[in-house]
Design a protein around this motif. Structure first.
Motif, PDB file in Angstrom:
ATOM      1  N   ASP A 162       0.826  -1.307  -0.052  1.00 62.66           N
ATOM      2  CA  ASP A 162      -0.182   0.137  -0.131  1.00 62.66           C
ATOM      3  C   ASP A 162       0.939   1.152  -0.068  1.00 62.66           C
ATOM      4  O   ASP A 162       0.538   2.187  -0.673  1.00 62.66           O
ATOM      5  N   LEU A 163       1.973   1.089   0.683  1.00 62.75           N
ATOM      6  CA  LEU A 163       2.821   2.144   0.740  1.00 62.75           C
ATOM      7  C   LEU A 163       3.425   2.818  -0.500  1.00 62.75           C
ATOM      8  O   LEU A 163       3.347   3.878  -1.021  1.00 62.75           O
ATOM      9  N   ILE A 164       3.920   1.619  -1.299  1.00 64.94           N
ATOM     10  CA  ILE A 164       4.560   1.986  -2.826  1.00 64.94           C
ATOM     11  C   ILE A 164       3.271   2.239  -3.618  1.00 64.94           C
ATOM     12  O   ILE A 164       3.362   3.412  -4.545  1.00 64.94           O
ATOM     13  N   ASN A 165       2.160   1.702  -3.718  1.00 63.90           N
ATOM     14  CA  ASN A 165       1.090   2.009  -4.386  1.00 63.90           C
ATOM     15  C   ASN A 165       0.442   3.151  -4.148  1.00 63.90           C
ATOM     16  O   ASN A 165       0.161   4.207  -5.364  1.00 63.90           O
ATOM     17  N   ASN A 166       0.425   3.859  -3.082  1.00 64.30           N
ATOM     18  CA  ASN A 166      -0.086   5.151  -2.653  1.00 64.30           C
ATOM     19  C   ASN A 166       0.795   6.239  -3.252  1.00 64.30           C
ATOM     20  O   ASN A 166       0.514   7.409  -3.494  1.00 64.30           O
ATOM     21  N   TRP A 167       2.265   5.881  -2.924  1.00 54.54           N
ATOM     22  CA  TRP A 167       3.021   6.768  -3.461  1.00 54.54           C
ATOM     23  C   TRP A 167       2.935   7.257  -5.032  1.00 54.54           C
ATOM     24  O   TRP A 167       2.830   8.221  -5.537  1.00 54.54           O
ATOM     25  N   VAL A 168       2.796   6.044  -6.055  1.00 56.86           N
ATOM     26  CA  VAL A 168       2.701   6.058  -7.339  1.00 56.86           C
ATOM     27  C   VAL A 168       1.181   7.032  -7.550  1.00 56.86           C
ATOM     28  O   VAL A 168       1.178   7.704  -8.317  1.00 56.86           O
ATOM     29  N   LYS A 169       0.158   6.670  -7.001  1.00 57.62           N
ATOM     30  CA  LYS A 169      -1.116   7.332  -7.258  1.00 57.62           C
ATOM     31  C   LYS A 169      -0.989   8.898  -6.711  1.00 57.62           C
ATOM     32  O   LYS A 169      -1.446   9.476  -7.670  1.00 57.62           O
ATOM     33  N   GLU A 170      -0.203   9.036  -5.763  1.00 53.19           N
ATOM     34  CA  GLU A 170      -0.101  10.292  -5.161  1.00 53.19           C
ATOM     35  C   GLU A 170       0.643  11.241  -6.321  1.00 53.19           C
ATOM     36  O   GLU A 170       0.301  12.376  -6.948  1.00 53.19           O
ATOM     37  N   ASN A 171       1.627  10.723  -6.953  1.00 62.35           N
ATOM     38  CA  ASN A 171       2.517  11.308  -7.907  1.00 62.35           C
ATOM     39  C   ASN A 171       2.096  11.116  -9.566  1.00 62.35           C
ATOM     40  O   ASN A 171       2.718  11.694 -10.308  1.00 62.35           O
ATOM     41  N   ALA A 195       8.060   8.170 -11.630  1.00 57.89           N
ATOM     42  CA  ALA A 195       6.429   8.381 -12.028  1.00 57.89           C
ATOM     43  C   ALA A 195       6.632   9.726 -12.938  1.00 57.89           C
ATOM     44  O   ALA A 195       7.296  10.632 -12.299  1.00 57.89           O
ATOM     45  N   ILE A 196       5.811   9.873 -13.961  1.00 61.56           N
ATOM     46  CA  ILE A 196       5.600  11.024 -14.705  1.00 61.56           C
ATOM     47  C   ILE A 196       4.282  11.500 -14.976  1.00 61.56           C
ATOM     48  O   ILE A 196       3.489  10.373 -15.137  1.00 61.56           O
ATOM     49  N   ALA A 354      -1.640  12.739 -19.332  1.00 64.34           N
ATOM     50  CA  ALA A 354      -0.959  11.537 -19.593  1.00 64.34           C
ATOM     51  C   ALA A 354      -0.270  11.245 -18.403  1.00 64.34           C
ATOM     52  O   ALA A 354       0.152  12.227 -17.489  1.00 64.34           O
ATOM     53  N   ALA A 355      -0.070   9.924 -17.997  1.00 66.32           N
ATOM     54  CA  ALA A 355       0.821   9.650 -16.781  1.00 66.32           C
ATOM     55  C   ALA A 355       1.591   8.122 -17.036  1.00 66.32           C
ATOM     56  O   ALA A 355       0.792   7.399 -17.801  1.00 66.32           O
ATOM     57  N   GLY A 356       2.496   8.209 -16.480  1.00 63.30           N
ATOM     58  CA  GLY A 356       3.358   6.949 -16.671  1.00 63.30           C
ATOM     59  C   GLY A 356       3.944   6.489 -15.379  1.00 63.30           C
ATOM     60  O   GLY A 356       4.528   7.465 -14.459  1.00 63.30           O
ATOM     61  N   ALA A 357       4.193   5.386 -15.034  1.00 65.61           N
ATOM     62  CA  ALA A 357       4.936   4.758 -13.689  1.00 65.61           C
ATOM     63  C   ALA A 357       5.662   3.481 -14.359  1.00 65.61           C
ATOM     64  O   ALA A 357       5.070   2.684 -14.862  1.00 65.61           O
ATOM     65  N   THR A 358       7.093   3.647 -14.059  1.00 67.56           N
ATOM     66  CA  THR A 358       7.816   2.521 -14.278  1.00 67.56           C
ATOM     67  C   THR A 358       8.269   1.896 -13.183  1.00 67.56           C
ATOM     68  O   THR A 358       9.120   2.641 -12.237  1.00 67.56           O
TER      69      THR A 358
END
Length: 407
Positions: A162-171, A195-196, A354-358
């Motif tokens: 959840d910590l990791i996914n919440n960071w991606v969601k926020e960014n 994250a972009i 647009a958004a991207g996460a790697t």
């Protein structure tokens, strides 16, 4: 008289020093610009190579962020050595890690210049299994050049997911909600994540009153109904025997979406859509009045990139021959277990979001006539979203069936 001579000599010396300083500053700027150009070229080559690799395996929509992947791989590169590093040298365009890091830092500074009507966010995070410690040089580089948020976590704790996914969601402003799935493998050493997020208004917005229902021709020769936006405006436009191209600028023109529409089948155009061709086409666009019709659509895409990157030459990084000895102190038996990318694209009357996460998971063991040209994007097409100052491709894709936007 002697005092006058001394004053003249002093002035001459100061003038020479000033000239030397100016020349040194110009040399430094030229050097930095050259390094950024090297990075941009490697990023753009990755954009076309990756799009070809992924789209060869599917007839569905493909939407990628080469910039997000390039930055994520740059993080990993700081931990690589030996043959693994040499393979990444070729992919990233650099042989010295400090040159890559400094170029990324300069590229980021140029990319993040304030742009009217455009919001661009880029963030990096690193999640380290608390049973390991980073090498000092690796951690220092992550802080200095990439402003990465580094967190030590208990991989076995379900809340870590959840910590990791919440960071991606926020960014990504909520557009990408999940990048890792639990439960996490206890053999995971670290996640390195980029994250972009982009929210860009068209320079020339489409009037929603002109949006109408129209047919989009699919690869199997059937059709589907889409919401077709329309406007007549002066754009950079290109037409050749087998395709049309158009540049749709954002904001004050600092960024843009380029669309390339094959006149026949998109498969025949695939081989022509290369970096070399794309670069040559940039000189052929001409200002022209164009009636452009573009579907409003929304795409979500996900891909695991291990196989594609192996095909592009990064072979040892994904197996027991990997050498990431510069990453953590405890062991050099670390390899990349998965590189995953998720993206989102919304195109509507106002602009583009647009958004991207790697995530890198590392484990151990022109037309004639008097009227406007017409470009009806009613069949599969390619697109790239670029930063005009650096010419860097931030996103690229092939749209074969534009999904309806969510209401």
């Amino acid at each position: 008289m002697q005092k006058i001579v001394m004053v003249i000599l002093l002035v001459s010396i100061l003038a020479a020093c000033a000239t030397s300083n100016v020349e040194n500053e110009e040399d430094e700027r030229d050097h930095v610009e050259g390094e950024v150009n090297t990075l941009v070229h490697a990023n753009n080559q990755l954009a076309f190579d990756l799009l070809a690799e992924i789209s060869n395996d599917t007839a569905d929509n493909v939407f990628l962020s080469p910039a997000s992947l390039y930055i994520a791989l740059s993080l990993v590169y700081n931990g690589a050595d030996g043959e693994t590093k040499s393979e990444m040298d070729e992919l990233l365009g650099f042989k010295e890690v400090n040159q890559l890091n400094q170029s990324n830092q300069s590229f980021y500074q140029q990319l993040m210049n304030e742009k009217s009507g455009i919001t661009l966010q880029i963030a990096n995070s690193i999640w380290l299994n608390d049973e390991f410690q980073f090498q000092r040089d690796f951690q220092d580089s992550m802080n200095e050049f990439y402003e990465a948020e580094i967190s030590e976590v208990d991989i076995a704790d379900p809340s870590t997911t959840d910590l990791i996914n919440n960071w991606v969601k926020e960014n990504t402003e909520g557009r990408i909600e999940e990048i890792v799935e639990g439960p996490l493998d206890p053999e995971i050493v670290t996640f390195l994540i980029n994250a972009i997020y982009l929210d860009a208004a068209w320079q020339h917005a489409f009037d929603s009153n002109s949006t109408h229902t129209s047919e989009f021709h699919l690869l199997d020769n059937s059709t589907k109904e889409v919401e077709m936006m329309m406007q007549v405006e002066q754009f950079d436009y290109l037409e050749q025997s087998d395709f049309q191209g158009i540049v749709l600028p954002y904001g004050d023109g600092q960024m843009s979406m380029q669309i390339f529409l094959p006149k026949e089948g998109i498969d025949d155009f695939d081989e022509k859509f290369t970096l070399e061709k794309w670069e040559s086409w940039q000189h052929d666009f001409q200002k022209e009045d164009v009636q452009v019709m573009l579907p409003a659509f929304e795409v979500e895409f996900e891909a695991t990139l291990n196989e594609a990157l192996e095909d592009l030459g990064m072979t040892t990084a994904f197996n027991e021959h990997a050498n990431f000895s510069k990453l953590v102190k405890e062991t050099d038996e670390v390899y990349i277990s998965e590189i995953k990318q998720k993206t989102f694209l919304l195109v509507d009357e106002e602009g583009t979001e647009a958004a991207g996460a790697t995530s890198v998971e590392m484990s151990t063991t022109s037309m004639p006539g008097n009227g406007p040209s017409v470009m009806e994007i009613n069949r599969p097409f390619f697109l790239v979203i670029i930063d005009e100052q650096t010419d860097a491709i931030l996103f690229t894709g092939k749209i074969t069936e534009p999904p309806a936007r969510s209401k």
